[in-house]
Design a protein around this motif. Structure first.
Motif, PDB file in Angstrom:
ATOM      1  N   GLY A   1      16.059   1.847 -13.095  1.00  0.00           N
ATOM      2  CA  GLY A   1      15.916   0.402 -13.103  1.00  0.00           C
ATOM      3  C   GLY A   1      14.490  -0.099 -13.026  1.00  0.00           C
ATOM      4  O   GLY A   1      14.253  -1.289 -12.841  1.00  0.00           O
ATOM      5  N   ALA A   2      13.519   0.788 -13.161  1.00  0.00           N
ATOM      6  CA  ALA A   2      12.109   0.397 -13.138  1.00  0.00           C
ATOM      7  C   ALA A   2      11.303   1.358 -14.007  1.00  0.00           C
ATOM      8  O   ALA A   2      11.661   2.526 -14.138  1.00  0.00           O
ATOM      9  N   ILE A   3      10.242   0.836 -14.607  1.00  0.00           N
ATOM     10  CA  ILE A   3       9.367   1.674 -15.420  1.00  0.00           C
ATOM     11  C   ILE A   3       8.145   2.044 -14.594  1.00  0.00           C
ATOM     12  O   ILE A   3       7.398   1.183 -14.149  1.00  0.00           O
ATOM     13  N   HIS A   4       7.965   3.339 -14.375  1.00  0.00           N
ATOM     14  CA  HIS A   4       6.790   3.857 -13.680  1.00  0.00           C
ATOM     15  C   HIS A   4       5.656   4.035 -14.689  1.00  0.00           C
ATOM     16  O   HIS A   4       5.872   4.029 -15.901  1.00  0.00           O
ATOM     17  N   PHE A   5       4.458   4.252 -14.185  1.00  0.00           N
ATOM     18  CA  PHE A   5       3.322   4.509 -15.066  1.00  0.00           C
ATOM     19  C   PHE A   5       3.599   5.701 -15.977  1.00  0.00           C
ATOM     20  O   PHE A   5       3.277   5.680 -17.160  1.00  0.00           O
ATOM     21  N   GLU A   6       4.206   6.756 -15.418  1.00  0.00           N
ATOM     22  CA  GLU A   6       4.509   7.939 -16.221  1.00  0.00           C
ATOM     23  C   GLU A   6       5.423   7.597 -17.393  1.00  0.00           C
ATOM     24  O   GLU A   6       5.186   8.023 -18.522  1.00  0.00           O
ATOM     25  N   ASP A   7       6.497   6.831 -17.112  1.00  0.00           N
ATOM     26  CA  ASP A   7       7.424   6.417 -18.167  1.00  0.00           C
ATOM     27  C   ASP A   7       6.674   5.661 -19.259  1.00  0.00           C
ATOM     28  O   ASP A   7       6.844   5.902 -20.451  1.00  0.00           O
TER      29      ASP A   7
ATOM     30  N   GLU B   1       0.833  -1.203   0.000  1.00  0.00           N
ATOM     31  CA  GLU B   1       0.000   0.000   0.000  1.00  0.00           C
ATOM     32  C   GLU B   1       0.867   1.252   0.000  1.00  0.00           C
ATOM     33  O   GLU B   1       0.652   2.181  -0.769  1.00  0.00           O
ATOM     34  N   LEU B   2       1.888   1.250   0.859  1.00  0.00           N
ATOM     35  CA  LEU B   2       2.779   2.396   0.933  1.00  0.00           C
ATOM     36  C   LEU B   2       3.507   2.595  -0.389  1.00  0.00           C
ATOM     37  O   LEU B   2       3.656   3.709  -0.872  1.00  0.00           O
ATOM     38  N   SER B   3       3.944   1.462  -0.996  1.00  0.00           N
ATOM     39  CA  SER B   3       4.659   1.539  -2.270  1.00  0.00           C
ATOM     40  C   SER B   3       3.764   2.093  -3.354  1.00  0.00           C
ATOM     41  O   SER B   3       4.184   2.914  -4.171  1.00  0.00           O
ATOM     42  N   ALA B   4       2.513   1.640  -3.378  1.00  0.00           N
ATOM     43  CA  ALA B   4       1.568   2.113  -4.398  1.00  0.00           C
ATOM     44  C   ALA B   4       1.329   3.608  -4.255  1.00  0.00           C
ATOM     45  O   ALA B   4       1.254   4.335  -5.240  1.00  0.00           O
ATOM     46  N   VAL B   5       1.225   4.073  -2.995  1.00  0.00           N
ATOM     47  CA  VAL B   5       1.017   5.498  -2.763  1.00  0.00           C
ATOM     48  C   VAL B   5       2.262   6.281  -3.177  1.00  0.00           C
ATOM     49  O   VAL B   5       2.180   7.322  -3.819  1.00  0.00           O
ATOM     50  N   ARG B   6       3.419   5.732  -2.837  1.00  0.00           N
ATOM     51  CA  ARG B   6       4.672   6.411  -3.129  1.00  0.00           C
ATOM     52  C   ARG B   6       4.870   6.608  -4.633  1.00  0.00           C
ATOM     53  O   ARG B   6       5.476   7.568  -5.080  1.00  0.00           O
ATOM     54  N   HIS B   7       4.361   5.646  -5.404  1.00  0.00           N
ATOM     55  CA  HIS B   7       4.574   5.700  -6.853  1.00  0.00           C
ATOM     56  C   HIS B   7       3.324   6.123  -7.614  1.00  0.00           C
ATOM     57  O   HIS B   7       3.153   5.790  -8.775  1.00  0.00           O
ATOM     58  N   GLN B   8       2.432   6.856  -6.938  1.00  0.00           N
ATOM     59  CA  GLN B   8       1.278   7.399  -7.653  1.00  0.00           C
ATOM     60  C   GLN B   8       1.768   8.261  -8.807  1.00  0.00           C
ATOM     61  O   GLN B   8       2.720   9.011  -8.658  1.00  0.00           O
ATOM     62  N   PRO B   9       1.126   8.175  -9.981  1.00  0.00           N
ATOM     63  CA  PRO B   9       1.558   9.025 -11.095  1.00  0.00           C
ATOM     64  C   PRO B   9       1.160  10.478 -10.862  1.00  0.00           C
ATOM     65  O   PRO B   9       0.407  10.784  -9.948  1.00  0.00           O
ATOM     66  N   GLU B  10       1.674  11.334 -11.715  1.00  0.00           N
ATOM     67  CA  GLU B  10       1.282  12.723 -11.638  1.00  0.00           C
ATOM     68  C   GLU B  10      -0.218  12.822 -11.869  1.00  0.00           C
ATOM     69  O   GLU B  10      -0.843  11.905 -12.385  1.00  0.00           O
ATOM     70  N   ARG B  11      -0.773  13.973 -11.518  1.00  0.00           N
ATOM     71  CA  ARG B  11      -2.201  14.178 -11.771  1.00  0.00           C
ATOM     72  C   ARG B  11      -2.481  13.901 -13.239  1.00  0.00           C
ATOM     73  O   ARG B  11      -1.696  14.230 -14.119  1.00  0.00           O
ATOM     74  N   LEU B  12      -3.635  13.272 -13.479  1.00  0.00           N
ATOM     75  CA  LEU B  12      -3.944  12.870 -14.849  1.00  0.00           C
ATOM     76  C   LEU B  12      -4.017  14.062 -15.801  1.00  0.00           C
ATOM     77  O   LEU B  12      -3.711  13.926 -16.984  1.00  0.00           O
TER      78      LEU B  12
ATOM     79  N   LYS C   1      -2.520  -0.096 -12.476  1.00  0.00           N
ATOM     80  CA  LYS C   1      -2.559  -0.194 -11.009  1.00  0.00           C
ATOM     81  C   LYS C   1      -3.111  -1.545 -10.568  1.00  0.00           C
ATOM     82  O   LYS C   1      -2.649  -2.138  -9.587  1.00  0.00           O
ATOM     83  N   ASN C   2      -4.101  -2.050 -11.312  1.00  0.00           N
ATOM     84  CA  ASN C   2      -4.701  -3.333 -10.969  1.00  0.00           C
ATOM     85  C   ASN C   2      -3.685  -4.471 -11.080  1.00  0.00           C
ATOM     86  O   ASN C   2      -3.627  -5.354 -10.234  1.00  0.00           O
ATOM     87  N   GLU C   3      -2.880  -4.423 -12.154  1.00  0.00           N
ATOM     88  CA  GLU C   3      -1.915  -5.494 -12.392  1.00  0.00           C
ATOM     89  C   GLU C   3      -0.560  -5.220 -11.749  1.00  0.00           C
ATOM     90  O   GLU C   3       0.237  -6.140 -11.585  1.00  0.00           O
ATOM     91  N   CYS C   4      -0.283  -3.969 -11.436  1.00  0.00           N
ATOM     92  CA  CYS C   4       1.006  -3.590 -10.858  1.00  0.00           C
ATOM     93  C   CYS C   4       0.794  -2.872  -9.539  1.00  0.00           C
ATOM     94  O   CYS C   4       0.858  -1.635  -9.493  1.00  0.00           O
ATOM     95  N   PRO C   5       0.520  -3.583  -8.471  1.00  0.00           N
ATOM     96  CA  PRO C   5       0.242  -2.925  -7.194  1.00  0.00           C
ATOM     97  C   PRO C   5       1.404  -2.069  -6.700  1.00  0.00           C
ATOM     98  O   PRO C   5       1.196  -1.107  -5.956  1.00  0.00           O
TER      99      PRO C   5
ATOM    100  N   GLU D   1      -8.850   7.950 -21.544  1.00  0.00           N
ATOM    101  CA  GLU D   1      -7.895   6.903 -21.921  1.00  0.00           C
ATOM    102  C   GLU D   1      -6.829   6.739 -20.843  1.00  0.00           C
ATOM    103  O   GLU D   1      -6.444   5.611 -20.510  1.00  0.00           O
ATOM    104  N   LEU D   2      -6.364   7.838 -20.287  1.00  0.00           N
ATOM    105  CA  LEU D   2      -5.362   7.769 -19.228  1.00  0.00           C
ATOM    106  C   LEU D   2      -5.921   7.083 -17.988  1.00  0.00           C
ATOM    107  O   LEU D   2      -5.235   6.286 -17.347  1.00  0.00           O
ATOM    108  N   GLN D   3      -7.166   7.390 -17.648  1.00  0.00           N
ATOM    109  CA  GLN D   3      -7.796   6.747 -16.491  1.00  0.00           C
ATOM    110  C   GLN D   3      -7.896   5.249 -16.711  1.00  0.00           C
ATOM    111  O   GLN D   3      -7.638   4.450 -15.801  1.00  0.00           O
ATOM    112  N   SER D   4      -8.253   4.856 -17.929  1.00  0.00           N
ATOM    113  CA  SER D   4      -8.376   3.438 -18.247  1.00  0.00           C
ATOM    114  C   SER D   4      -7.012   2.745 -18.188  1.00  0.00           C
ATOM    115  O   SER D   4      -6.873   1.656 -17.624  1.00  0.00           O
ATOM    116  N   LEU D   5      -6.001   3.382 -18.763  1.00  0.00           N
ATOM    117  CA  LEU D   5      -4.648   2.828 -18.726  1.00  0.00           C
ATOM    118  C   LEU D   5      -4.150   2.710 -17.288  1.00  0.00           C
ATOM    119  O   LEU D   5      -3.551   1.705 -16.907  1.00  0.00           O
ATOM    120  N   TYR D   6      -4.424   3.739 -16.477  1.00  0.00           N
ATOM    121  CA  TYR D   6      -3.945   3.714 -15.103  1.00  0.00           C
ATOM    122  C   TYR D   6      -4.653   2.655 -14.272  1.00  0.00           C
ATOM    123  O   TYR D   6      -4.036   1.974 -13.450  1.00  0.00           O
TER     124      TYR D   6
END
Length: 213
Positions: free
Chosen positions: A101-107, A25-36, A58-62, A49-54
């Motif tokens: 070393g990791a791809i974020h949602f933004e990337d 939970e903490l990790s998911a919060v820490r890596h929240q993307p920028e405002r849509l 988020k569902n598959e990448c907690p 589309e961004l909401q759907s992608l996110y």
């Protein structure tokens, strides 16, 4: 330019949850993307589309991250006839904008926007970044050969059964002669953009290789 359909499947292949629920939970919060709305300004996706992608991401990448091993796994599944490991490594580094070393949602979404809906100029700039392995602003013959060889390895001999072992080198020599306009042994972004946009053979080859993204 071809559309990179394989990228969408990253939504189903993300970092394995190897920590407790609270830590996740903490990790998911820490890596929240920028405002849509900020991402909407950066990309060519609509807010919907961004909401759907996110949601899918988020569902598959907690954890909100995709690591390199996961990235390699997806390419191994889509190209079982060859060895996708090296190409996936190069492609991962092109998507990993901050090099952590990791791809974020933004990337993910910014790169996807360029590859799916960018102009030819934007797509070629992204391709230059892929070929510029050490990110020094230049493409060397060795860097181009490494990328081309990795693509041939990934496609496998079943796809190109009649290719000689020196085919990737010949491919690079031909491209490099055209791109390195001042013959200084490296290709700059300006040389790359100008040559690719003016040379039909290179553009058609670039389109072919974009299909493996």
């Amino acid at each position: 330019m071809g559309e990179p359909g394989h990228m969408f499947h990253l939504l189903g292949l993300c970092l394995p949850p190897d920590s407790s629920d609270s830590e996740l939970e903490l990790s998911a919060v820490r890596h929240q993307p920028e405002r849509l709305d900020q991402l909407q300004a950066q990309t060519k996706f609509t807010k919907k589309e961004l909401q759907s992608l996110y949601r899918g991401f988020k569902n598959e990448c907690p954890t909100g991250l995709v690591d390199e091993d996961t990235f390699k796994l997806i390419y191994s599944q889509f190209f079982p006839q060859g060895d996708a490991t090296t190409y996936a490594h190069f492609l991962f580094n092109a998507f990993d904008a901050d090099g952590n070393g990791a791809i974020h949602f933004e990337d993910f979404v910014v790169g996807l926007s360029i590859l799916l809906r960018g102009t030819v100029h934007e797509k070629l700039k992204w391709a230059f970044n892929l070929y510029d392995i050490n990110k020094d602003g230049y493409i060397t013959k060795e860097e181009m050969l490494a990328i081309i060889k990795s693509i041939y390895d990934m496609m496998g001999r079943h796809t190109y059964p009649i290719l000689r072992e020196d085919a990737p080198l010949e491919h690079v020599e031909r491209f490099f002669r055209k791109m390195d306009r001042n013959q200084d042994g490296v290709v700059t972004i300006d040389e790359f953009l100008e040559t690719c946009q003016k040379d039909k053979d290179i553009m058609s080859s670039m389109q072919l290789f974009e299909n493996v993204i």
